[in-house]
Design an enzyme around this catalytic site. Structure first.
Site, PDB file in Angstrom:
ATOM      1  CG  HIS A   9      -6.500   0.672   0.325  1.00 48.34           C
ATOM      2  ND1 HIS A   9      -7.440   0.192  -0.552  1.00 48.34           N
ATOM      3  CD2 HIS A   9      -5.619   1.382  -0.424  1.00 48.34           C
ATOM      4  CE1 HIS A   9      -7.143   0.559  -1.786  1.00 48.34           C
ATOM      5  NE2 HIS A   9      -6.045   1.302  -1.744  1.00 48.34           N
ATOM      6  CD  GLU A  23      -2.640   1.281  -1.678  1.00 49.40           C
ATOM      7  OE1 GLU A  23      -2.880   2.430  -2.067  1.00 49.40           O
ATOM      8  OE2 GLU A  23      -3.137   0.247  -2.214  1.00 49.40           O
ATOM      9  CG  HIS A  78      -4.306   5.722  -2.441  1.00 53.98           C
ATOM     10  ND1 HIS A  78      -5.111   4.612  -2.335  1.00 53.98           N
ATOM     11  CD2 HIS A  78      -5.065   6.790  -2.062  1.00 53.98           C
ATOM     12  CE1 HIS A  78      -6.312   4.990  -1.927  1.00 53.98           C
ATOM     13  NE2 HIS A  78      -6.315   6.305  -1.755  1.00 53.98           N
ATOM     14  CD  GLU A 144      -2.099   5.409  -6.527  1.00 52.34           C
ATOM     15  OE1 GLU A 144      -1.394   4.708  -5.774  1.00 52.34           O
ATOM     16  OE2 GLU A 144      -3.283   5.136  -6.809  1.00 52.34           O
TER      17      GLU A 144
END
Length: 451
Positions: A9, A23, A78, A144
């Site tokens: 992102h 995030e 992430h 993640e």
């Protein structure tokens, strides 16, 4: 090895959000730490990041860049989000790949290393058809690192030490997967400001008090010049010459005309003291350690108890470790890259170029990490049970390579050619002060017996 490191992102795309966190911020911080550790600590590693700041970058731009560059591995960082209840860590490779593929083997290694350090629930190794896994020409993994909308996982994400551990886990996995070799740490210069040299310690102490009244902290260092014992007043020690020159101007402005700078890596050093093993019994008391620190820095926090108790638990010379902490922190004044709020008394992870290193939740954890790091250097045995592993760089150390303090030369974060000797010189000064205190007590007993 060419690593394309992709913090997820960024810019107008904040990614998952929850508990006051975004995030894009968490992933960028973790990725930067990964890059810094790899570039500063390992040979033959070239890291390119999809972004190093809060910018917008499309998925196509990221994978095209990695493919054009010819990366050997693509690692995308992430954080997750779902329903506020889900928790834990998981990582992904592309759904078309088998568990026994090269990418699958890399996943096995990295997953194991990350889950050893991240304190998160292990949700397992998974597969998906994510763009960055599908459109990359090289093996790729997406991790993640917890659920940002879960308050428990978010509490971890908020802590710099946790992000450091997560980054270290990824680093450990990459190092193992690609057989990276640690860099040989080269000695660095330490610039010391000398504000006077005296044959009498009393005169040196007077100079220290004079400088203190001018707002300049200094210490007395016993040294040998032309075979004679002298007491030098040292008004700071810096790794950056520019900072040393600023302090020299301050000292001269205070009226010390003859002050000068010595470079420890090139100047003639005092005769090295007798070496000591890192493993051994702590001899000085917590009170003696704390008192010594406060002679230089009256606001120094009391760490003697932790160095004694953890030193005894791990069989480490806690009093000499305390001397090392005084060297690393400039007597808890924290004049270098590491700041007081980090509770990092050993410079762990502070590898230069402004890298502030690891941070710890409390002074207790900071000392515990210091002692554990020394244990890694001094012994190849497993850590004794009783305390959790809080040293984020424990597994990077070649175990048992430095059984004695001078063995840390060229191996600690910012060692200097005489790093171990410098620690022992401070320890000898601590011993000297303790002996003088004892002599004063004995003199007082004699006076009372005669009265």
């Amino acid at each position: 090895m060419k690593l394309y490191l992709d913090p997820g992102h960024g810019g107008t795309d904040p990614g998952a959000q929850g508990n006051g966190l975004m995030e894009k911020d968490i992933t960028l911080d973790i990725a930067k730490i990964i890059r810094n550790i790899l570039e500063q600590g390992y040979e033959n590693i070239d890291v390119r990041m999809s972004r190093t700041s809060d910018i917008t970058k499309s998925l196509i731009q990221r994978t095209d860049e990695a493919n054009s560059w010819g990366a050997d591995f693509y690692l995308s960082i992430h954080c997750n989000a779902f329903n506020g209840q889900a928790r834990g860590y998981e990582d992904y490779i592309h759904s078309s790949l088998s568990d026994t593929s090269l990418t699958g083997k890399y996943q096995d290694i990295i997953h194991t290393e990350v889950t050893m350090l991240n304190n998160l629930i292990n949700r397992g190794q998974k597969k998906a058809n994510f763009h960055v896994l599908r459109e990359t020409a090289m093996p790729a993994l997406l991790s993640e690192n917890g659920f940002i909308d879960n308050p428990d996982d978010a509490a971890f994400m908020r802590e710099p030490l946790w992000r450091q551990k997560v980054a270290q886990g990824h680093v450990n996995g990459i190092v193992k997967a690609f057989s990276l070799k640690p860099k040989e740490v080269m000695p660095t210069s330490i610039y010391k400001i000398i504000a006077g040299s005296f044959k009498s310690k009393e005169n040196a102490d007077e100079r220290v008090m004079f400088l203190k009244a001018k707002g300049i902290e200094s210490i007395v260092v016993r040294t040998s010049i032309a075979g004679a014992v002298w007491f030098r007043v040292q008004a700071g020690a810096f790794h950056e010459k520019e900072n040393a020159e600023k302090r020299l101007v301050e000292v001269k402005s205070a009226g010390i005309i003859g002050a000068f700078i010595i470079n420890e890596s090139t100047a003639s050093s005092p005769a090295a003291p007798k070496d000591y093993p890192i493993i051994g019994k702590t001899h000085l008391s917590p009170e003696q350690m704390n008192k010594y620190a406060k002679k230089v820095n009256p606001n120094a926090i009391n760490l003697g108890f932790y160095y004694t108790s953890f030193g005894d638990h791990y069989g480490i010379r806690g009093d000499i470790a305390f001397a090392q902490a005084m060297l690393e922190t400039n007597f808890l004044l924290f004049t270098g890259d590491v700041k007081a709020g980090q509770n990092n008394f050993a410079g762990i992870g502070a590898t230069g170029d402004g890298a502030s290193g690891a941070s710890f939740d409390s002074p207790k954890d900071g000392v515990l990490s210091h002692i554990q790091h020394l244990f890694a250097y001094a012994s190849a045995k497993p850590l004794p049970p009783g305390y959790p592993l809080v040293d984020p760089r424990f597994h990077l150390v070649e175990r048992g390579v430095a059984p004695a303090w001078t063995g840390l030369n060229g191996r600690w974060a910012v060692p200097g050619k005489n790093y171990g000797e410098s620690i022992l010189n401070i320890y000898k000064s601590m011993l000297s002060d303790s002996i003088q205190d004892l002599e004063e007590v004995l003199k007082e007993i004699d006076r009372q017996s005669l009265s």
